[in-house]
Design a protein around this motif. Structure first.
Motif, PDB file in Angstrom:
ATOM      1  N   ASN A  46     -13.144  -7.146   0.153  1.00  0.00           N
ATOM      2  CA  ASN A  46     -11.847  -7.151   0.019  1.00  0.00           C
ATOM      3  C   ASN A  46     -11.455  -7.835  -1.108  1.00  0.00           C
ATOM      4  O   ASN A  46     -11.078  -9.103  -1.029  1.00  0.00           O
ATOM      5  CB  ASN A  46     -11.096  -7.601   1.410  1.00  0.00           C
ATOM      6  N   THR A  47     -11.176  -7.140  -2.395  1.00  0.00           N
ATOM      7  CA  THR A  47     -10.506  -7.863  -3.505  1.00  0.00           C
ATOM      8  C   THR A  47      -9.433  -8.157  -3.403  1.00  0.00           C
ATOM      9  O   THR A  47      -8.498  -7.765  -2.562  1.00  0.00           O
ATOM     10  CB  THR A  47     -10.716  -6.941  -4.755  1.00  0.00           C
ATOM     11  N   LEU A  48      -8.593  -9.228  -4.278  1.00  0.00           N
ATOM     12  CA  LEU A  48      -7.111  -9.339  -4.174  1.00  0.00           C
ATOM     13  C   LEU A  48      -6.266  -8.152  -4.413  1.00  0.00           C
ATOM     14  O   LEU A  48      -5.383  -8.030  -3.758  1.00  0.00           O
ATOM     15  CB  LEU A  48      -6.991 -10.477  -5.266  1.00  0.00           C
ATOM     16  N   ALA A  49      -6.841  -7.410  -5.434  1.00  0.00           N
ATOM     17  CA  ALA A  49      -5.962  -6.398  -5.912  1.00  0.00           C
ATOM     18  C   ALA A  49      -5.950  -5.354  -4.704  1.00  0.00           C
ATOM     19  O   ALA A  49      -4.942  -4.692  -4.127  1.00  0.00           O
ATOM     20  CB  ALA A  49      -6.472  -5.451  -6.957  1.00  0.00           C
ATOM     21  N   TRP A  50      -6.929  -5.036  -3.718  1.00  0.00           N
ATOM     22  CA  TRP A  50      -7.274  -4.288  -2.902  1.00  0.00           C
ATOM     23  C   TRP A  50      -6.187  -4.749  -1.686  1.00  0.00           C
ATOM     24  O   TRP A  50      -5.697  -3.965  -0.828  1.00  0.00           O
ATOM     25  CB  TRP A  50      -8.729  -4.309  -2.154  1.00  0.00           C
ATOM     26  N   ARG A  51      -6.297  -6.164  -1.261  1.00  0.00           N
ATOM     27  CA  ARG A  51      -5.504  -6.521  -0.405  1.00  0.00           C
ATOM     28  C   ARG A  51      -4.140  -6.350  -0.593  1.00  0.00           C
ATOM     29  O   ARG A  51      -3.205  -6.293   0.230  1.00  0.00           O
ATOM     30  CB  ARG A  51      -5.896  -8.179  -0.269  1.00  0.00           C
ATOM     31  N   SER A  52      -3.718  -6.627  -1.911  1.00  0.00           N
ATOM     32  CA  SER A  52      -2.246  -6.556  -2.155  1.00  0.00           C
ATOM     33  C   SER A  52      -1.927  -5.029  -2.080  1.00  0.00           C
ATOM     34  O   SER A  52      -0.753  -4.766  -1.678  1.00  0.00           O
ATOM     35  CB  SER A  52      -1.886  -7.028  -3.584  1.00  0.00           C
ATOM     36  N   SER A  53      -2.694  -4.104  -2.251  1.00  0.00           N
ATOM     37  CA  SER A  53      -2.397  -2.865  -2.168  1.00  0.00           C
ATOM     38  C   SER A  53      -2.336  -2.276  -0.530  1.00  0.00           C
ATOM     39  O   SER A  53      -1.009  -1.634  -0.112  1.00  0.00           O
ATOM     40  CB  SER A  53      -3.465  -1.919  -2.551  1.00  0.00           C
ATOM     41  N   LEU A  54      -2.967  -2.892   0.206  1.00  0.00           N
ATOM     42  CA  LEU A  54      -2.703  -2.852   1.564  1.00  0.00           C
ATOM     43  C   LEU A  54      -1.681  -3.274   2.112  1.00  0.00           C
ATOM     44  O   LEU A  54      -0.885  -2.649   3.167  1.00  0.00           O
ATOM     45  CB  LEU A  54      -4.171  -3.475   2.330  1.00  0.00           C
ATOM     46  N   ALA A  55      -1.231  -4.663   1.680  1.00  0.00           N
ATOM     47  CA  ALA A  55      -0.249  -5.242   2.098  1.00  0.00           C
ATOM     48  C   ALA A  55       1.077  -4.282   1.969  1.00  0.00           C
ATOM     49  O   ALA A  55       1.939  -4.212   2.660  1.00  0.00           O
ATOM     50  CB  ALA A  55      -0.083  -6.415   1.298  1.00  0.00           C
ATOM     51  N   GLY A  56       0.926  -3.727   0.555  1.00  0.00           N
ATOM     52  CA  GLY A  56       2.175  -2.871   0.363  1.00  0.00           C
ATOM     53  C   GLY A  56       2.181  -1.673   1.138  1.00  0.00           C
ATOM     54  O   GLY A  56       3.388  -1.252   1.704  1.00  0.00           O
ATOM     55  N   GLU A  57       1.367  -1.299   1.379  1.00  0.00           N
ATOM     56  CA  GLU A  57       1.031   0.028   2.405  1.00  0.00           C
ATOM     57  C   GLU A  57       1.856  -0.512   3.802  1.00  0.00           C
ATOM     58  O   GLU A  57       2.562   0.187   4.326  1.00  0.00           O
ATOM     59  CB  GLU A  57      -0.262   0.398   2.819  1.00  0.00           C
ATOM     60  N   VAL A  58       1.248  -1.569   4.338  1.00  0.00           N
ATOM     61  CA  VAL A  58       1.623  -2.110   5.592  1.00  0.00           C
ATOM     62  C   VAL A  58       3.299  -2.480   5.440  1.00  0.00           C
ATOM     63  O   VAL A  58       4.083  -1.953   6.593  1.00  0.00           O
ATOM     64  CB  VAL A  58       0.970  -3.375   6.115  1.00  0.00           C
ATOM     65  N   GLU A  59       3.918  -2.690   4.453  1.00  0.00           N
ATOM     66  CA  GLU A  59       5.133  -3.192   4.116  1.00  0.00           C
ATOM     67  C   GLU A  59       6.015  -1.824   4.194  1.00  0.00           C
ATOM     68  O   GLU A  59       7.283  -1.910   4.705  1.00  0.00           O
ATOM     69  CB  GLU A  59       5.370  -4.014   2.985  1.00  0.00           C
ATOM     70  N   ALA A  60       5.377  -0.856   3.587  1.00  0.00           N
ATOM     71  CA  ALA A  60       6.110   0.575   3.538  1.00  0.00           C
ATOM     72  C   ALA A  60       6.202   1.024   5.086  1.00  0.00           C
ATOM     73  O   ALA A  60       7.497   1.514   5.360  1.00  0.00           O
ATOM     74  CB  ALA A  60       5.229   1.471   2.830  1.00  0.00           C
ATOM     75  N   THR A  61       5.076   0.727   5.874  1.00  0.00           N
ATOM     76  CA  THR A  61       5.487   1.148   7.013  1.00  0.00           C
ATOM     77  C   THR A  61       6.384   0.623   7.865  1.00  0.00           C
ATOM     78  O   THR A  61       6.885   1.237   8.714  1.00  0.00           O
ATOM     79  CB  THR A  61       3.850   1.162   7.796  1.00  0.00           C
ATOM     80  N   GLU A  62       6.376  -0.744   7.745  1.00  0.00           N
ATOM     81  CA  GLU A  62       7.169  -2.004   8.359  1.00  0.00           C
ATOM     82  C   GLU A  62       8.571  -1.084   8.260  1.00  0.00           C
ATOM     83  O   GLU A  62       9.597  -0.871   9.020  1.00  0.00           O
ATOM     84  CB  GLU A  62       7.117  -3.160   7.955  1.00  0.00           C
ATOM     85  N   SER A  63       8.930  -0.960   6.762  1.00  0.00           N
ATOM     86  CA  SER A  63      10.312  -0.496   6.549  1.00  0.00           C
ATOM     87  C   SER A  63      10.728   0.888   7.092  1.00  0.00           C
ATOM     88  O   SER A  63      11.767   1.250   7.380  1.00  0.00           O
ATOM     89  CB  SER A  63      10.523  -0.847   5.174  1.00  0.00           C
ATOM     90  N   LYS A  64       9.672   1.678   7.074  1.00  0.00           N
ATOM     91  CA  LYS A  64       9.875   3.117   7.698  1.00  0.00           C
ATOM     92  C   LYS A  64      10.177   3.056   9.120  1.00  0.00           C
ATOM     93  O   LYS A  64      11.037   3.669   9.856  1.00  0.00           O
ATOM     94  CB  LYS A  64       8.502   3.928   7.388  1.00  0.00           C
ATOM     95  N   ILE A  65       9.384   2.001   9.909  1.00  0.00           N
ATOM     96  CA  ILE A  65       9.722   1.570  11.528  1.00  0.00           C
ATOM     97  C   ILE A  65      11.018   1.299  11.409  1.00  0.00           C
ATOM     98  O   ILE A  65      11.763   1.525  12.343  1.00  0.00           O
ATOM     99  CB  ILE A  65       8.545   0.905  11.978  1.00  0.00           C
ATOM    100  N   LYS A  66      11.489   0.177  10.678  1.00  0.00           N
ATOM    101  CA  LYS A  66      12.658  -0.317  10.938  1.00  0.00           C
ATOM    102  C   LYS A  66      13.741   0.860  10.822  1.00  0.00           C
ATOM    103  O   LYS A  66      14.875   0.908  11.364  1.00  0.00           O
ATOM    104  CB  LYS A  66      12.863  -1.434   9.559  1.00  0.00           C
TER     105      LYS A  66
END
Lengths: 259, 130
Positions: free
Chosen positions: A146-166
């Motif tokens: 898990n590189t930093l860039a990879w982690r931040s891309s994953l965080a972005g994905e999760v965040e998008a899902t969070e806002s979709k659920i909201k």
């Protein structure tokens, strides 16, 4: 209310109910029929039989006219004219319009609710897509490298899902309040139906008074005033009103019949 | 039970058709069509290759019981399963429907569980007979 006029057939006269009306005339007519029968003349027989039946009809017309006159007089004497005119001319048509309106209110509300339910189903489907996305993200978190860039891309994905659920839960909440608002028609329709019920009670009262005034009173006051005609469907069962089967009764009955 | 079977929903109230359609969709049957009375349903049944009919009883034009009798009297359609979903709840009527060859009888108002139970029962019998 204008006076009821019944066209009297020619030769009709009032009769003393104690005797057979037009006795002599019936005897003449019957003799004529017998002569025709003995002469074996079918045309003459038919024509004379026709005379006899017309004589009988005339008597019925007289009785009908008498009844109509009595009914009209009874209504007039009881000052029902104005009340009945008001009921028949205004209140019944008004009640029919109100009931049509109630039927439309109910139908509109049902469609609005069903539309909202359809939309909500689609929203729930999109939520299950979100959970699939999250499941795949969870699997990837557990992988190595898990590189930093990879982690931040994953965080972005999760965040998008969070806002979709909201967003979806906000829409669902709005749908639920609209669904509950759509039920407010029941308040209006309930009020209208109660008004119509009052009118039906009034009509019933007026009719009972009328019956009592024109007849010896109700012979059998507990008998339902309107019987279902043969061939007419009973319609939805009303608890306490109609004797009807429940789903369990229906199942038992069908089981008895081998279903 | 083939979830892709073609089902015809016959009811004069569009709201009731939608409700039945949604309940069937929840049970996995989404290949449904609708008709607003027996008269509209009949030509659809003649040409439509339907596997199952859900019908109301009291409808203008042609009633559900007449539709059922027409189906049982038709050489091609006579073994088509028919489920009656109706507000008519008199014993005589249930007996009439049974005599006319109905496969299931549901009294309105009804629940999703009742619909599922009747469908399962009808198809169990059909599969056992097959």
């Amino acid at each position: 209310m204008s006076a009821v006029v019944v066209q009297m057939p020619p030769h009709a006269t009032e009769h003393d109910p104690e005797n057979i009306p037009d006795r002599a005339e019936y005897i003449d007519r019957l003799r004529e029929i017998l002569t025709a029968l003995e002469a074996d003349d079918p045309t003459l027989f038919e024509s004379r039989l026709g005379h006899l039946m017309r004589l009988r009809d005339n008597g019925l017309f007289v009785n009908l006219a008498k009844l109509t006159r009595e009914l009209h007089e009874a209504v007039r004497d009881l000052n029902f004219d104005d009340r009945l005119k008001q009921i028949a001319g205004n209140e019944i048509p008004d009640a029919c319009k109100r009931l049509d309106y109630v039927a439309k209110l109910g139908e509109d509300a049902a469609h609005r609710t069903l539309d909202l339910v359809d939309n909500s189903r689609r929203l729930v489907d999109s939520l299950s897509e979100c959970t699939q996305g999250l499941a795949s993200a969870r699997e990837r978190v557990l992988q190595d490298g898990n590189t930093l860039a990879w982690r931040s891309s994953l965080a972005g994905e999760v965040e998008a899902t969070e806002s979709k659920i909201k967003q979806v839960s906000g829409q669902l909440r709005a749908h639920f309040s609209e669904i509950s608002q759509a039920q407010e028609y029941q308040d209006l329709s309930g009020q209208v139906i109660r008004r119509v019920t009052t009118l039906v009670h009034n009509i019933e009262g007026a009719l009972i008074k009328l019956l009592r005034a024109t007849n010896d009173g109700l012979k059998n006051p507990t008998a339902p005033p309107i019987q279902t005609q043969p061939g007419e469907l009973a319609g939805p069962a009303v608890p306490g009103l109609s004797e009807s089967a429940s789903q369990q009764d229906a199942d038992a009955l069908l089981a008895e019949l081998g279903f | 039970m083939d979830k892709n079977m073609k089902i015809l929903i016959v009811d004069d109230f569009s709201t009731m058709r939608r409700i039945v359609k949604n309940l069937l969709a929840d049970l996995g049957f989404s290949n449904t069509s609708e008709a607003d009375d027996g008269k509209t349903a009949w030509p659809m049944l003649q040409t439509g290759d339907f596997d199952f009919v859900v019908t109301d009883w009291n409808m203008p034009g042609m009633t559900g019981i007449d539709l059922l009798k027409a189906i049982r009297g038709d050489a091609k359609l006579k073994s088509l399963p028919v489920l009656m979903v109706t507000a008519e709840a008199q014993r005589d009527q249930i007996v009439d429907a049974a005599k006319a060859g109905v496969n299931g009888y549901i009294i309105k108002p009804f629940t999703a569980a009742t619909l599922k139970e009747k469908l399962d029962k009808i198809f169990q019998r059909f599969e056992a007979a097959a």
